[in-house]
Structure formats: structure tokens, C-alpha cells
Design a protein around this motif. Sequence first.
Motif, PDB file in Angstrom:
ATOM      1  N   UNK A   2      36.613  20.184   3.829  1.00 17.18           N
ATOM      2  CA  UNK A   2      36.240  18.828   4.130  1.00 17.18           C
ATOM      3  C   UNK A   2      35.001  18.945   4.890  1.00 17.18           C
ATOM      4  N   UNK A   3      33.996  18.044   4.701  1.00 10.14           N
ATOM      5  CA  UNK A   3      32.740  17.938   5.166  1.00 10.14           C
ATOM      6  C   UNK A   3      32.758  16.881   6.321  1.00 10.14           C
ATOM      7  N   UNK A   4      32.175  17.276   7.493  1.00  8.19           N
ATOM      8  CA  UNK A   4      32.244  16.411   8.668  1.00  8.19           C
ATOM      9  C   UNK A   4      30.932  15.496   8.549  1.00  8.19           C
ATOM     10  N   UNK A   5      30.846  14.570   7.745  1.00  7.90           N
ATOM     11  CA  UNK A   5      29.599  13.669   7.510  1.00  7.90           C
ATOM     12  C   UNK A   5      29.856  12.398   8.067  1.00  7.90           C
ATOM     13  N   UNK A   6      31.125  11.977   8.337  1.00  4.62           N
ATOM     14  CA  UNK A   6      31.253  10.478   8.693  1.00  4.62           C
ATOM     15  C   UNK A   6      30.692  10.375  10.144  1.00  4.62           C
ATOM     16  N   UNK A   7      29.988   9.354  10.216  1.00  7.43           N
ATOM     17  CA  UNK A   7      29.170   9.147  11.780  1.00  7.43           C
ATOM     18  C   UNK A   7      29.133   7.663  12.040  1.00  7.43           C
ATOM     19  N   UNK A   8      29.352   7.219  13.208  1.00  6.32           N
ATOM     20  CA  UNK A   8      28.944   5.894  13.665  1.00  6.32           C
ATOM     21  C   UNK A   8      27.912   5.897  14.740  1.00  6.32           C
ATOM     22  N   UNK A   9      27.583   4.743  15.045  1.00  6.68           N
ATOM     23  CA  UNK A   9      26.755   4.635  16.324  1.00  6.68           C
ATOM     24  C   UNK A   9      27.588   4.036  17.565  1.00  6.68           C
ATOM     25  N   UNK A  10      27.553   4.780  18.669  1.00  8.93           N
ATOM     26  CA  UNK A  10      28.145   4.201  19.778  1.00  8.93           C
ATOM     27  C   UNK A  10      27.195   3.069  20.476  1.00  8.93           C
ATOM     28  N   UNK A  11      27.670   2.513  21.537  1.00  9.99           N
ATOM     29  CA  UNK A  11      27.191   1.437  22.300  1.00  9.99           C
ATOM     30  C   UNK A  11      25.566   1.971  22.665  1.00  9.99           C
ATOM     31  N   UNK A  12      25.365   3.201  23.223  1.00  8.46           N
ATOM     32  CA  UNK A  12      24.034   3.381  23.676  1.00  8.46           C
ATOM     33  C   UNK A  12      22.981   3.690  22.349  1.00  8.46           C
ATOM     34  N   UNK A  13      23.517   3.732  21.108  1.00  6.94           N
ATOM     35  CA  UNK A  13      22.476   3.953  20.107  1.00  6.94           C
ATOM     36  C   UNK A  13      22.361   2.907  19.216  1.00  6.94           C
ATOM     37  N   UNK A  14      23.064   1.545  19.278  1.00  6.12           N
ATOM     38  CA  UNK A  14      22.743   0.655  18.626  1.00  6.12           C
ATOM     39  C   UNK A  14      21.738  -0.111  19.171  1.00  6.12           C
ATOM     40  N   UNK A  15      20.779  -0.551  18.164  1.00 11.99           N
ATOM     41  CA  UNK A  15      19.224  -1.166  18.670  1.00 11.99           C
ATOM     42  C   UNK A  15      19.738  -2.330  19.010  1.00 11.99           C
TER      43      UNK A  15
END
Length: 213
Positions: free
Chosen positions: A48-61
Motif C-alpha cells: 500500500x502506498x501512503x499517498x492520501x493527503x489533505x490540508x489541515x486548518x493551517x495549510x488552507x489558503x
Amino acid sequence: MSQVKLIKDLLGNSEQVELKNKKLFIKNQDISQQEMFNAVLVEEANARQSTASTLNKSEVRGGGRKPYRQKHTGRARQGSIRNPHYVGGGRAFGPTPEKNYKLKQNAKAYKLAFQSAMTLKLNANNLNLLTNKIEMKKPSTKTIAKMLDKVEYSNKKVLFVINDKNEFFLKSCQNLQKVVSKMWNQVSVRDVLNSDVAVFQEDAFNKVSEVFA
């Protein structure tokens, strides 16, 4: 049951023979369904490749300004429109590429799993041997297809395990949807269980027996 089909050549000539090397196999009462399950689970988790990624509160523009004043609005206090409960806000506890899905299984347990899978194949008369030498001067999917048709395996999922790294043979198997070819040191419990028929080159079978016996 120790009878196996010996496929003599790529023309599909075959005969039933008595299996001489039996040290890879175990008694039926020793077959472990749990260890086979664990082996497949570990292999799939490690692939399994660990490619899933989301933006947290500090990363959202955006959302740097407080949306409205703290008090006297009649609404709940808010610090940013990028909080997770806002549309377009950051994800709370979302997946990140750093997540590690790796699992482990100790060598003794994996050995039992492989022996169990091979014993099931032997008991079901789905274990075959291919003569030692594979002679192909060029890739030929048609040759492999004809051989499988002659031994009545054309509609089955076939696993070839070979000893000689014959690139022509490996390429010939790639275009056949239900055929998988592996080197003897690459074959896994999942490969064996996922096939209807396992065809081992004799030298490859002997080497696998030495490793897992």
C-alpha cells in the motif's frame, strides 16, 4: 495425494507422475488458515502506498482575518473561516503521506503459511511441474496459450514459477490476462492462493522446497 502433472515441454506434452520431493508439504491437520490470512494481509498492507493527503486548518489558503467580532453578535465565536466545520475549511485529523501501513509477520509463521498454501494446492491436484529447461528464442504469447489449451488450463488462473530468468517466457505470459509468471524467489503466499493452478519449474520447486521446508 502426491500425484502431479508433469508438463514436459511448451508444446503441452504431459503425464501424471509421483511427486518425489515432498518435504515442502505438511499434514492436513497442520494447515493454518489464520497464518495464510495473515501472510496475505501483510503483503497487501506492505504494498500500500501512503499517498492520501489533505490540508489541515493551517495549510488552507485564506481565512487569516477573524470573520466577525468576538462578542455581541448573537453567534458563536469564530477565529477563522478555514476551521474544519466551514465549507472549504481544513480537514481535521485527515490522512497524510507520512502514515505508515507496514505490517510484519515472523519467518516461522510465514513458512507455515507457505507450506499450508502449497499443501492445499497439492491436495486439490492443482500443483504441476514443468521440465527444467525453457527454450524460447523470442516472445510468443501464442506458444503459451497453445500449451495452456492443450493441458486444459486456458480458462484458469495460472501461476508459473520459474528458475531460469527467461525474458522471452516472462514477456510471453504478460499478455495473457489470467497468467502470472514469477521467479522462484519472488513467489508469495498470495500468488499461490490467488491461482487456480500453480506450475513450478522443477528446479524452482526444489529451491522453494529448500527455503520453506
